[in-house]
Design a protein around this motif. Structure first.
Motif, short mmCIF file in Angstrom:
data_model
loop_
_atom_site.label_atom_id
_atom_site.label_comp_id
_atom_site.label_asym_id
_atom_site.label_seq_id
_atom_site.Cartn_x
_atom_site.Cartn_y
_atom_site.Cartn_z
N PRO A 77 0.83 -1.21 0.00
CA PRO A 77 0.00 0.00 0.00
C PRO A 77 0.87 1.26 0.00
N VAL A 78 0.50 2.20 -0.86
CA VAL A 78 1.17 3.50 -0.92
C VAL A 78 0.18 4.58 -0.54
N ILE A 79 0.53 5.33 0.50
CA ILE A 79 -0.27 6.49 0.90
C ILE A 79 0.46 7.72 0.37
N TYR A 80 -0.21 8.43 -0.49
CA TYR A 80 0.36 9.62 -1.12
C TYR A 80 0.07 10.82 -0.23
N PHE A 81 1.09 11.63 0.06
CA PHE A 81 0.81 12.79 0.88
C PHE A 81 1.53 14.02 0.35
N SER A 82 0.79 15.16 0.41
CA SER A 82 1.30 16.39 -0.17
C SER A 82 0.49 17.57 0.33
N ILE A 87 -4.41 17.04 -4.23
CA ILE A 87 -3.82 15.80 -3.74
C ILE A 87 -4.59 14.56 -4.18
N LYS A 88 -5.91 14.62 -4.15
CA LYS A 88 -6.68 13.44 -4.56
C LYS A 88 -6.44 13.11 -6.03
N ASP A 97 -2.83 4.01 -3.13
CA ASP A 97 -3.95 3.34 -2.47
C ASP A 97 -4.78 4.29 -1.63
N ALA A 98 -4.16 5.36 -1.15
CA ALA A 98 -4.84 6.35 -0.32
C ALA A 98 -4.06 7.65 -0.41
#
Length: 121
Positions: A77-82, A87-88, A97-98
């Protein structure tokens, strides 16, 4: 103990997350760039990855796509954050994944991580 690999070019964020997540029982590994991405993931064998959008040198979108297109690593799972307003959309483009918008509430991060931790038990 679950292992997390965090990609972010902000040393303060890496330090804070390392401290807080380790205190919550995570084995935390950090990288300030995406150079040798696949080698870094292979060496760490993470259960989950946090990926910043503005990570040198390839950027979070390309790095996440590289992982998701790799048969060996696509299941991580990769949680993308920025802090980016889109961002979505960026997370969707990357195939994450999120996603989590910066600045984020640490409780929100912990809840998200815990849900992924429980799925893999």
């Amino acid at each position: 103990m679950k292992r997390i690999l965090i990609f972010d070019d902000d040393a303060d964020i890496l330090d804070i997350l390392k401290y807080l997540l380790a205190d919550n029982g995570w084995d935390v590994h950090t990288r300030s760039n995406c150079n040798d991405l696949l080698e870094a993931v292979e060496a760490c064998e993470p259960d989950i990855i946090l990926m910043d959008n503005w990570i040198p040198d390839t950027g979070g979108i390309t790095a996440t796509q590289t992982l998701k297109n790799n048969e060996r690593y696509r299941g991580i799972p990769v949680i993308y954050f920025s802090a980016n307003n889109n961002i979505k959309l960026l997370a969707d483009e990357a195939g994450a994944d999120a996603w989590l918008a910066k600045p984020f509430d640490l409780n929100d991060l912990e809840i998200m991580l815990e849900s992924y931790k429980q799925r893999s038990l």
